[in-house]
Scaffold this active site. Structure first.
Site, PDB file in Angstrom:
ATOM      1  N   GLU A 192     -70.176  -5.695 -18.415  1.00  0.00           N
ATOM      2  CA  GLU A 192     -70.070  -4.410 -19.110  1.00  0.00           C
ATOM      3  C   GLU A 192     -69.925  -4.251 -20.429  1.00  0.00           C
ATOM      4  O   GLU A 192     -69.048  -4.856 -21.092  1.00  0.00           O
ATOM      5  CB  GLU A 192     -68.870  -3.787 -18.222  1.00  0.00           C
ATOM      6  CG  GLU A 192     -68.673  -3.578 -16.852  1.00  0.00           C
ATOM      7  CD  GLU A 192     -67.720  -2.985 -16.061  1.00  0.00           C
ATOM      8  OE1 GLU A 192     -67.798  -2.801 -15.020  1.00  0.00           O
ATOM      9  OE2 GLU A 192     -66.550  -2.900 -16.794  1.00  0.00           O
ATOM     10  N   CYS A 193     -70.677  -3.100 -21.231  1.00  0.00           N
ATOM     11  CA  CYS A 193     -70.538  -2.886 -22.493  1.00  0.00           C
ATOM     12  C   CYS A 193     -70.520  -3.920 -23.629  1.00  0.00           C
ATOM     13  O   CYS A 193     -71.455  -4.305 -23.932  1.00  0.00           O
ATOM     14  CB  CYS A 193     -69.037  -2.023 -22.456  1.00  0.00           C
ATOM     15  SG  CYS A 193     -69.044  -0.895 -24.039  1.00  0.00           S
TER      16      CYS A 193
END
Length: 454
Positions: free
Chosen positions: A325-326
């Site tokens: 994620e991210c």
């Protein structure tokens, strides 16, 4: 467990400062579970630093089922004296203009939590009473039970504001916090600078706690707290499984929801931490999990760790599952660019993350899978949030996004974009996801990680 929510009139009212001081002052005598309204990762770490207990997020966008959110609020509170919830932004601020759209007020009503407002007293006196009256009258169903006045310049200033509130309102005043520029916490692109990067953070928190003890009536605050209703049975009945999941945990990667971690462990997943900054080798695991964080702040050290980058790349090449994620997406790309500096990353995805001076994406969004991928089969809707100061650019046009993203506000689609990438069993996107949003989705996710959940 008793419960009370500390909310701000606006962002910047001082609610985080007040909450940290109250937590520190009461933690000496009471066992406290802290919570944060909304998707924030950073404020929760300050709470945990004080309570030594993982802070939990309460977010009715990321967790849309009221029964599930109620469970997350009441779970594991048998030995807790007090639950202190920190709001997000201003009390009525949420998604769009609807006061009930995922705001702090909506959480207070949904979970029936009494609210203590924090108001910034800078350059105001009687107007503070008008502001508070407006907040009380705006939605009578929100249980506003008291106020703390922040940023007070002098004892006379406090008496002036308190006198106005007493004159025009029947609202208990719990006290005030004096103006003190030395206790402010520095910020950067994703909010506050994390606590473990601030050398004097404990002294600042201790100073706020001293101010709270001196000027805030903590016994009155405790008297306004109400008891949690009976515990809710866990609505997520996930069969047990077995899987060794390597989880990136260091100063570059540390954005993980406590409830996500708890759910993984409760399901039988063994979490094995490792550091992309300092470890030379991956642990012996079945799959890898990279949360968000600040890889840009540690880009040179991440780039220099050639041993681990090579092992992560080979892990993906061996068709073993990786979920990111991210900040994890930024790490798994080919290059991370900051100004004129370019740092070589893992290189699973032929793309470059480039830091930008302004936020590129901010807030809640919906993701729709365009192909079968780690998050779900084609056509699946996933809710989450994005919050980043970078853009990921494909260097090879063969690399195609697998998610259609939408921002919906006041029942209108206000923005659409594409994101998320999958190569073999490696998936990465800017989207932050709460695992408690959908049990079927979570089971599918576990199986895509290599578990065998029926």
């Amino acid at each position: 467990m008793k419960k009370v929510l500390i909310a701000g009139v606006t962002s910047g009212s001082g609610k985080t400062t007040a909450v940290l001081g109250i937590l520190k002052a009461l933690n000496e005598k009471y066992t406290i579970q802290s919570y944060k309204v909304g998707p924030d990762y950073v404020d929760t770490k300050f709470h945990t630093r004080i309570t030594n207990r993982p802070t939990r997020n309460l977010d009715n966008y990321l967790v849309p089922d009221p029964q599930v959110l109620n469970y997350l609020f009441t779970a594991n509170t048998e030995n807790i004296d007090l639950g202190i919830i920190e709001g997000v932004m201003g009390l009525y601020d949420g998604l769009g203009t609807d006061k009930d759209a995922y705001s702090t007020a909506s959480i207070a009503k949904q979970l029936n939590i009494p609210v203590i407002l924090v108001i910034n007293a800078r350059a105001t006196s009687t107007s503070a009473a008008a502001i508070l009256k407006g907040f009380i009258d705006f939605d009578k169903k929100v249980p506003i039970k008291g106020v703390i006045i922040n940023n007070v310049m002098s004892e006379n200033h406090y008496k002036l504001i308190a006198g106005a509130i007493h004159r025009y309102l029947d609202l208990p005043i719990l006290g005030y916090l004096p103006h003190d520029s030395t206790i402010s916490l520095p910020s950067r692109q994703l909010g506050l600078v994390p606590d473990d990067e601030l050398p004097n953070v404990d002294k600042k928190i201790a100073k706020v706690a001293e101010d709270v003890k001196a000027h805030v009536d903590l016994q009155k605050l405790l008297s306004l707290a109400t008891s949690v209703s009976e515990k809710v049975v866990d609505p997520f009945n996930i069969p047990k499984t077995r899987l060794r999941l390597g989880i990136a945990k260091d100063k570059a990667f540390n954005f993980y929801y406590a409830d996500n971690i708890h759910l993984l462990e409760k399901t039988g997943i063994e979490l094995i931490p490792f550091s992309p900054i300092s470890d030379n080798h991956l642990p012996d695991v079945d799959a890898l999990y990279f949360g968000g964080g600040y890889p840009e702040e540690f880009a040179s050290r991440l780039a220099a760790n050639e041993f681990l980058k090579k092992e992560v790349y080979e892990f993906s090449q061996a068709n073993k599952p990786i979920y990111a994620e991210c900040g994890g997406l930024m790490y798994l790309g080919k290059v991370l660019k900051q100004g004129e500096n370019e740092f070589p990353m893992v290189g699973i995805f032929d793309g470059m993350s480039e830091m930008t001076p302004r936020l590129k994406r901010f807030g809640y969004c919906e993701a729709y899978t365009q192909v079968d991928c780690m998050l779900g089969n084609r056509g699946q809707k996933i809710v989450g949030h994005e919050f980043h100061h970078s853009m990921f650019k494909q260097l090879d046009q063969q690399l195609k996004p697998v998610l259609l993203m939408k921002k919906v506000r006041d029942n209108q689609i206000v923005d659409t974009w594409s994101g998320g990438y999958q190569i073999r069993k490696t998936f990465a996107s800017y989207l932050h996801v709460h695992f408690y949003q959908n049990p079927k989705l979570f089971i599918q996710f576990l199986n895509n990680l290599g578990a065998d959940v029926q």
